[in-house]
Design a protein around this motif. Sequence first.
Motif, PDB file in Angstrom:
ATOM      1  N   LEU A 178      56.950  47.541   7.578  1.00  0.00           N
ATOM      2  CA  LEU A 178      56.616  46.268   6.939  1.00  0.00           C
ATOM      3  C   LEU A 178      57.218  45.097   7.703  1.00  0.00           C
ATOM      4  O   LEU A 178      58.121  45.252   8.527  1.00  0.00           O
ATOM      5  N   VAL A 179      56.701  43.913   7.395  1.00  0.00           N
ATOM      6  CA  VAL A 179      57.222  42.667   7.943  1.00  0.00           C
ATOM      7  C   VAL A 179      58.093  42.011   6.878  1.00  0.00           C
ATOM      8  O   VAL A 179      57.663  41.827   5.736  1.00  0.00           O
ATOM      9  N   MET A 180      59.337  41.695   7.234  1.00  0.00           N
ATOM     10  CA  MET A 180      60.229  40.986   6.321  1.00  0.00           C
ATOM     11  C   MET A 180      60.258  39.513   6.698  1.00  0.00           C
ATOM     12  O   MET A 180      60.554  39.166   7.842  1.00  0.00           O
ATOM     13  N   VAL A 181      59.939  38.655   5.734  1.00  0.00           N
ATOM     14  CA  VAL A 181      59.855  37.210   5.957  1.00  0.00           C
ATOM     15  C   VAL A 181      60.916  36.528   5.109  1.00  0.00           C
ATOM     16  O   VAL A 181      60.924  36.660   3.882  1.00  0.00           O
ATOM     17  N   SER A 182      61.826  35.785   5.763  1.00  0.00           N
ATOM     18  CA  SER A 182      62.924  35.118   5.048  1.00  0.00           C
ATOM     19  C   SER A 182      62.849  33.612   5.292  1.00  0.00           C
ATOM     20  O   SER A 182      63.259  33.130   6.347  1.00  0.00           O
ATOM     21  N   PRO A 183      62.320  32.858   4.329  1.00  0.00           N
ATOM     22  CA  PRO A 183      62.198  31.405   4.515  1.00  0.00           C
ATOM     23  C   PRO A 183      63.425  30.640   4.049  1.00  0.00           C
ATOM     24  O   PRO A 183      64.222  31.132   3.250  1.00  0.00           O
ATOM     25  N   GLN A 184      63.550  29.428   4.559  1.00  0.00           N
ATOM     26  CA  GLN A 184      64.547  28.489   4.034  1.00  0.00           C
ATOM     27  C   GLN A 184      64.163  28.152   2.604  1.00  0.00           C
ATOM     28  O   GLN A 184      62.998  27.980   2.264  1.00  0.00           O
ATOM     29  N   LEU A 185      65.166  28.023   1.724  1.00  0.00           N
ATOM     30  CA  LEU A 185      64.892  27.822   0.305  1.00  0.00           C
ATOM     31  C   LEU A 185      65.400  26.494  -0.241  1.00  0.00           C
ATOM     32  O   LEU A 185      64.929  26.059  -1.297  1.00  0.00           O
ATOM     33  N   ASP A 186      66.355  25.871   0.413  1.00  0.00           N
ATOM     34  CA  ASP A 186      66.999  24.686  -0.140  1.00  0.00           C
ATOM     35  C   ASP A 186      66.637  23.446   0.670  1.00  0.00           C
ATOM     36  O   ASP A 186      66.844  23.405   1.889  1.00  0.00           O
ATOM     37  N   PHE A 187      66.108  22.424   0.002  1.00  0.00           N
ATOM     38  CA  PHE A 187      65.685  21.180   0.638  1.00  0.00           C
ATOM     39  C   PHE A 187      66.200  19.999  -0.185  1.00  0.00           C
ATOM     40  O   PHE A 187      65.891  19.903  -1.373  1.00  0.00           O
ATOM     41  N   PRO A 188      67.003  19.110   0.434  1.00  0.00           N
ATOM     42  CA  PRO A 188      67.577  19.271   1.762  1.00  0.00           C
ATOM     43  C   PRO A 188      68.573  20.433   1.803  1.00  0.00           C
ATOM     44  O   PRO A 188      69.003  20.923   0.761  1.00  0.00           O
ATOM     45  N   LYS A 189      68.924  20.841   3.004  1.00  0.00           N
ATOM     46  CA  LYS A 189      69.793  21.998   3.166  1.00  0.00           C
ATOM     47  C   LYS A 189      71.091  21.809   2.382  1.00  0.00           C
ATOM     48  O   LYS A 189      71.719  20.761   2.421  1.00  0.00           O
ATOM     49  N   GLY A 190      71.470  22.874   1.651  1.00  0.00           N
ATOM     50  CA  GLY A 190      72.678  22.828   0.840  1.00  0.00           C
ATOM     51  C   GLY A 190      72.437  22.418  -0.593  1.00  0.00           C
ATOM     52  O   GLY A 190      73.355  22.452  -1.410  1.00  0.00           O
ATOM     53  N   THR A 191      71.200  22.038  -0.930  1.00  0.00           N
ATOM     54  CA  THR A 191      70.862  21.628  -2.295  1.00  0.00           C
ATOM     55  C   THR A 191      70.419  22.841  -3.104  1.00  0.00           C
ATOM     56  O   THR A 191      69.626  23.668  -2.631  1.00  0.00           O
ATOM     57  N   ASP A 192      70.916  22.966  -4.311  1.00  0.00           N
ATOM     58  CA  ASP A 192      70.498  24.055  -5.200  1.00  0.00           C
ATOM     59  C   ASP A 192      69.165  23.669  -5.839  1.00  0.00           C
ATOM     60  O   ASP A 192      69.110  23.024  -6.870  1.00  0.00           O
ATOM     61  N   SER A 193      68.080  24.085  -5.207  1.00  0.00           N
ATOM     62  CA  SER A 193      66.744  23.718  -5.664  1.00  0.00           C
ATOM     63  C   SER A 193      66.224  24.639  -6.756  1.00  0.00           C
ATOM     64  O   SER A 193      65.252  24.298  -7.440  1.00  0.00           O
ATOM     65  N   GLU A 194      66.854  25.800  -6.919  1.00  0.00           N
ATOM     66  CA  GLU A 194      66.329  26.860  -7.779  1.00  0.00           C
ATOM     67  C   GLU A 194      64.880  27.173  -7.433  1.00  0.00           C
ATOM     68  O   GLU A 194      64.161  27.787  -8.196  1.00  0.00           O
ATOM     69  N   ARG A 195      64.434  26.686  -6.280  1.00  0.00           N
ATOM     70  CA  ARG A 195      63.147  27.011  -5.673  1.00  0.00           C
ATOM     71  C   ARG A 195      61.949  26.582  -6.515  1.00  0.00           C
ATOM     72  O   ARG A 195      60.878  27.190  -6.474  1.00  0.00           O
ATOM     73  N   VAL A 196      62.102  25.541  -7.296  1.00  0.00           N
ATOM     74  CA  VAL A 196      61.021  25.055  -8.155  1.00  0.00           C
ATOM     75  C   VAL A 196      60.365  23.840  -7.498  1.00  0.00           C
ATOM     76  O   VAL A 196      60.868  23.276  -6.525  1.00  0.00           O
ATOM     77  N   ASN A 197      59.221  23.448  -8.023  1.00  0.00           N
ATOM     78  CA  ASN A 197      58.612  22.178  -7.643  1.00  0.00           C
ATOM     79  C   ASN A 197      59.261  21.083  -8.478  1.00  0.00           C
ATOM     80  O   ASN A 197      58.934  20.914  -9.661  1.00  0.00           O
ATOM     81  N   ALA A 198      60.192  20.373  -7.895  1.00  0.00           N
ATOM     82  CA  ALA A 198      60.928  19.349  -8.633  1.00  0.00           C
ATOM     83  C   ALA A 198      60.041  18.139  -8.879  1.00  0.00           C
ATOM     84  O   ALA A 198      59.452  17.602  -7.937  1.00  0.00           O
ATOM     85  N   PRO A 199      59.907  17.688 -10.122  1.00  0.00           N
ATOM     86  CA  PRO A 199      59.115  16.486 -10.399  1.00  0.00           C
ATOM     87  C   PRO A 199      59.647  15.299  -9.592  1.00  0.00           C
ATOM     88  O   PRO A 199      60.801  14.906  -9.726  1.00  0.00           O
ATOM     89  N   GLY A 200      58.810  14.773  -8.710  1.00  0.00           N
ATOM     90  CA  GLY A 200      59.224  13.661  -7.875  1.00  0.00           C
ATOM     91  C   GLY A 200      60.138  14.055  -6.732  1.00  0.00           C
ATOM     92  O   GLY A 200      60.667  13.183  -6.038  1.00  0.00           O
ATOM     93  N   GLY A 201      60.337  15.368  -6.518  1.00  0.00           N
ATOM     94  CA  GLY A 201      61.248  15.829  -5.465  1.00  0.00           C
ATOM     95  C   GLY A 201      60.624  16.904  -4.594  1.00  0.00           C
ATOM     96  O   GLY A 201      59.401  16.977  -4.431  1.00  0.00           O
ATOM     97  N   ALA A 202      61.476  17.749  -4.026  1.00  0.00           N
ATOM     98  CA  ALA A 202      61.019  18.783  -3.093  1.00  0.00           C
ATOM     99  C   ALA A 202      60.128  19.803  -3.796  1.00  0.00           C
ATOM    100  O   ALA A 202      60.495  20.338  -4.842  1.00  0.00           O
ATOM    101  N   GLN A 203      58.983  20.099  -3.186  1.00  0.00           N
ATOM    102  CA  GLN A 203      58.023  21.056  -3.739  1.00  0.00           C
ATOM    103  C   GLN A 203      58.281  22.434  -3.118  1.00  0.00           C
ATOM    104  O   GLN A 203      57.500  22.949  -2.315  1.00  0.00           O
ATOM    105  N   VAL A 204      59.400  23.038  -3.525  1.00  0.00           N
ATOM    106  CA  VAL A 204      59.844  24.279  -2.897  1.00  0.00           C
ATOM    107  C   VAL A 204      58.942  25.452  -3.284  1.00  0.00           C
ATOM    108  O   VAL A 204      58.644  26.321  -2.456  1.00  0.00           O
TER     109      VAL A 204
END
Length: 379
Positions: A190-216
Amino acid sequence: MELTGGPFVALAITVTTVALITGAILTGRTRRTVWGAVQRALAMVLVAVLAVLSVAIVLNAQNQWYVDWGDLAGTNDPTAHATTTGGSAGAIYGATPAPRPSASRASLPPLPSPNDRVQTFQVTGRRSGLTGRVVVLLPEDYAAPAQARRDYPVVMTMHGYPGSPDQWLDAPQGRERIDAAVTRGKVAPLVMVSPQLDFPKGTDSERVNAPGGAQVETWLTQDVPELVRSRLRVRTDRASWASAGFSAGGYCAAMVAVRHPQTFGAGVVLGGYGRPTFSGRHVLRTQQQKDAYDLPHLLTTTRPPVALWVQTSDGDPVSYAGSTALAASAKAPTSVTLVMAPGTGHRTSVWSRHFAQALEWLGRTVPGFAVGGAAGRAA
C-alpha cells in the motif's frame, strides 16, 4: 500511591525541593578537599536526577503516558478484547471497480525523488487554498518494472498534536509495521500518505473547516486525494482508501471517514476521541457547527457506510469516553470494531503495537487491502 495521582506528584516535587535546599546548604559547608569535591558532585547529581524524575512524573500525570505502576513496569495484561457494533464490516462494500487503464499511468509526472521510497510534495490545494507538505511512503516494489501496471491501495495517516507529517514514519513505526504486515501476507502492498494537518503550523486545528479560517477538512478530503491520484499509481475506489491516526490524528481519521464515506471506506483510530478538543481558541461556536463534527451524533443521524477499527483503554482518559461512545452509536451499515487494551496509556508504543493489528484487520475486512484481491494484482 497511584502513579498519576496528586499525592505522588506532590511527594516527588517536595522531595526534589528538599534535596535542592539540603544540597545547597551541605555544599557550602564541605571542605575544599578531594572528598569535599566528591560530596559536592554527588549532591549535584542527586538533585539533577530528582529534578528530571519530578518533571517526568508531572508530565506523565498530565499526558497519561503510563497509567499505573503495572503499565510502567510492563506487568499489565496486554491482551486486547475486540467487539463489533453496528453492521458487518464486510457488507458495506460494493463490487470493487477495475483498475485504471494503463494509459493513465503513462501520463503520470515524475516523482520528486525517483529512487526513494519516501517522497515529499509541497502542495497548494486548489479547493482549500492551503499550502503544506505531504509525505508519502511507497511500497517496496513500487518502482519495479514488473509492477509498472499495478495500482495500490492508500492509507492516509494523521499525526497527533503537536506533530508533523514525518511522524508516522518513525513514532508509531509506520514503515516497519506496514512492511512486516506485507511480508507476512496480512495486507496488500500500500501507499502511506501523511499530510500536514495544522495551518498555520503549530495551530491546533482539530482538522476541521474553521468558519472564516483554515479549511483543513477540505484540504484532507479533496486536495490531498487529488494530489495522490494525479501523481501516483493508486486505486481510486473507496474500498481501497482508509484513514488512520493516533491521538488528535485518531479523531481526524474517524472524522474524514465518517463525513466522507465516498472517499474513505474505512478508518483506524488509535487513542482518538469522538469530538474535537481544541487546546487553544475554539473555532466551532454554534451548536450546528459543533454537531457537524460530533462523531457519535453523526453515526446516529447519518449512518455512513464505513468500517472503523477503534483502539482505546480504560486507562486512557483522553480516548476512552469518546471511543466507547463511537461504538455505542454505531448502527448498520456503519461498523465499529472497538479494541479494548486494558491498563495501557496514551503513547506511541501502544499505538504502534495496535497499528500492526489494524493492518491485518484492513487486509481481512476491506476489499482493496486484501492480498490477492483486485487491488493486489497488476492490471
